[in-house]
Design an enzyme around this catalytic site. Structure first.
Site, PDB file in Angstrom:
ATOM      1  N   ASN A  97       0.812  -1.228   0.000  1.00 24.22           N
ATOM      2  CA  ASN A  97       0.000   0.000   0.000  1.00 24.22           C
ATOM      3  C   ASN A  97       0.841   1.273   0.000  1.00 24.22           C
ATOM      4  O   ASN A  97       0.464   2.262   0.628  1.00 24.22           O
ATOM      5  CB  ASN A  97      -0.934  -0.009   1.208  1.00 24.22           C
ATOM      6  CG  ASN A  97      -2.251   0.681   0.926  1.00 24.22           C
ATOM      7  OD1 ASN A  97      -2.617   0.863  -0.229  1.00 24.22           O
ATOM      8  ND2 ASN A  97      -2.947   1.087   1.960  1.00 24.22           N
ATOM      9  N   ARG A 157       2.564  -1.137   9.488  1.00 22.92           N
ATOM     10  CA  ARG A 157       3.427  -2.281   9.146  1.00 22.92           C
ATOM     11  C   ARG A 157       4.470  -2.566  10.224  1.00 22.92           C
ATOM     12  O   ARG A 157       5.163  -3.591  10.152  1.00 22.92           O
ATOM     13  CB  ARG A 157       4.120  -2.042   7.814  1.00 22.92           C
ATOM     14  CG  ARG A 157       3.152  -1.698   6.692  1.00 22.92           C
ATOM     15  CD  ARG A 157       3.864  -1.088   5.504  1.00 22.92           C
ATOM     16  NE  ARG A 157       2.923  -0.430   4.600  1.00 22.92           N
ATOM     17  CZ  ARG A 157       2.420   0.780   4.808  1.00 22.92           C
ATOM     18  NH1 ARG A 157       2.792   1.478   5.888  1.00 22.92           N
ATOM     19  NH2 ARG A 157       1.564   1.304   3.962  1.00 22.92           N
ATOM     20  N   LYS A 209       0.400 -11.647  -2.443  1.00 22.49           N
ATOM     21  CA  LYS A 209       1.185 -10.784  -3.328  1.00 22.49           C
ATOM     22  C   LYS A 209       2.611 -10.596  -2.809  1.00 22.49           C
ATOM     23  O   LYS A 209       3.585 -10.769  -3.537  1.00 22.49           O
ATOM     24  CB  LYS A 209       0.471  -9.438  -3.500  1.00 22.49           C
ATOM     25  CG  LYS A 209       1.055  -8.558  -4.567  1.00 22.49           C
ATOM     26  CD  LYS A 209       2.167  -7.710  -4.002  1.00 22.49           C
ATOM     27  CE  LYS A 209       2.884  -6.970  -5.117  1.00 22.49           C
ATOM     28  NZ  LYS A 209       3.982  -6.155  -4.576  1.00 22.49           N
ATOM     29  N   PRO A 257       3.853 -12.472  -9.005  1.00 20.93           N
ATOM     30  CA  PRO A 257       3.119 -11.529  -8.153  1.00 20.93           C
ATOM     31  C   PRO A 257       2.004 -10.830  -8.928  1.00 20.93           C
ATOM     32  O   PRO A 257       2.237 -10.325 -10.029  1.00 20.93           O
ATOM     33  CB  PRO A 257       4.188 -10.511  -7.735  1.00 20.93           C
ATOM     34  CG  PRO A 257       5.503 -11.156  -8.028  1.00 20.93           C
ATOM     35  CD  PRO A 257       5.260 -12.087  -9.170  1.00 20.93           C
ATOM     36  N   ASP A 266      -0.473  -7.787  -8.525  1.00 16.90           N
ATOM     37  CA  ASP A 266      -0.877  -6.579  -7.806  1.00 16.90           C
ATOM     38  C   ASP A 266      -1.948  -5.875  -8.643  1.00 16.90           C
ATOM     39  O   ASP A 266      -2.466  -6.434  -9.598  1.00 16.90           O
ATOM     40  CB  ASP A 266       0.338  -5.673  -7.616  1.00 16.90           C
ATOM     41  CG  ASP A 266       0.781  -5.083  -8.943  1.00 16.90           C
ATOM     42  OD1 ASP A 266       0.845  -5.842  -9.921  1.00 16.90           O
ATOM     43  OD2 ASP A 266       1.002  -3.869  -9.019  1.00 16.90           O
TER      44      ASP A 266
END
Length: 278
Positions: free
Chosen positions: A120, A174, A216, A233, A235
């Site tokens: 993000n 995070r 991801k 991956p 996204d």
DNA sequence: AGGCAGGCTTTTA
DNA sequence: TAAAAGCCTGCC
């Protein structure tokens, strides 16, 4: 200053790699020179003529570290030539345009933390947090030009940071994910290096068991940190690509075991076309 | 059970 | 103000 001239007879483009979104501690010093920090090491590399490059390091260091880091034993031209221009025009065009991207062999631990941080956020934000983390608890060293840099911190060092110290790295929500990962690795509950020898499916399953690591991020770590070149991956950008160019499904089987490499070509190319460089 | 809305820190454009 | 190489929790 130690210098070494090498010739690379394969796809290799520093600018493409730097912009590919797999590494966050590459700095562009001038149009032809990059300063690369990887793990505990730092390298200045300059583009010369005729596929030659000047590296500011010893031959021993090149042989023991940087050659592998750049994945130079792999032939990307051969991998690229497997794409059929008729069958898959979008991928072919992407690979032609993004020729020169390689999948670096980055340290698994550094890659795990970097991609937990990446969620993000855009690339300048990721770079800033990684740099702050290194400055907070990495080791200060001098590069070949006498300038300071900070090594990427060890799991034990990150684990020892307080909540405030992590928060000051602008990690936001995070923080607890980074700390928990450091804790798990330090305590031996999570053996990252074992995953170098599993296939990417097993690696993703193990990685997603960590808090803050979804599918991801796990695929990014698998591809960029464990060198499982089949990891793919997906996204927001890849979702757009798949919807736009592969509405009937993506032919993963055709591209095994290099799905991740082709993904990088498509990802970079699509973002370029959308003029999204960061 | 599995899919989805809402929230989350902060930066960038 | 929205979007950013997302993930977790809680709800249905």
């Amino acid at each position: 200053m130690e210098e070494l001239i090498i010739q690379i007879n394969d796809d290799f483009n520093l600018n493409k790699i730097s912009n590919s979104g797999q590494c966050f501690r590459w700095g562009e010093c001038s149009h032809d020179t990059y300063r690369i920090i990887a793990g505990a090491d730092c390298l200045y590399i300059t583009v010369l003529d005729n596929e030659c490059y000047k590296l500011e390091c010893t031959e021993d260091k090149y042989n023991s570290f940087w050659r592998e880091y750049f994945d130079l034993q792999e032939n990307y031209q051969v991998i690229r030539k497997r794409i059929d221009q008729e069958k898959d025009h979008f991928l072919w065009e992407a690979a032609e345009y993004e020729k020169g991207i390689r999948i670096l062999r980055q340290d698994p631990w550094e890659t795990l933390i970097t991609f937990i941080i990446s969620q993000n956020r855009n690339i300048p934000g990721i770079r800033k947090s990684v740099e702050l983390l290194a400055e907070t608890c990495g080791e200060k060293r001098l590069d070949s030009r006498g300038l300071e840099y900070y090594t990427f911190p060890s799991p034990a060092t990150v684990q020892s940071l307080s909540e405030k110290e992590l928060s000051d790295c602008r990690l936001g929500y995070r923080c607890k994910y980074v700390h928990a990962a450091a804790q798990a690795v330090t305590a031996g509950d999570f053996d990252l290096n074992r995953l170098l020898y599993t296939d990417h499916t097993d690696a993703v399953a193990a990685l997603t068991a960590l808090s803050g690591v979804g599918v991801k991020v796990a695929n990014c770590v698998s591809l960029f940190g464990l060198h499982h070149t089949d990891a793919f991956p997906i996204d927001v950008w890849m979702k757009r690509i798949l919807a736009e160019h592969y509405p009937d499904g993506y032919p993963y089987e055709r591209y095994t075991p290099y799905n991740g490499i082709y993904q990088q070509y498509m990802f970079a190319y699509y973002r370029h076309k959308e003029k999204r460089y960061i």
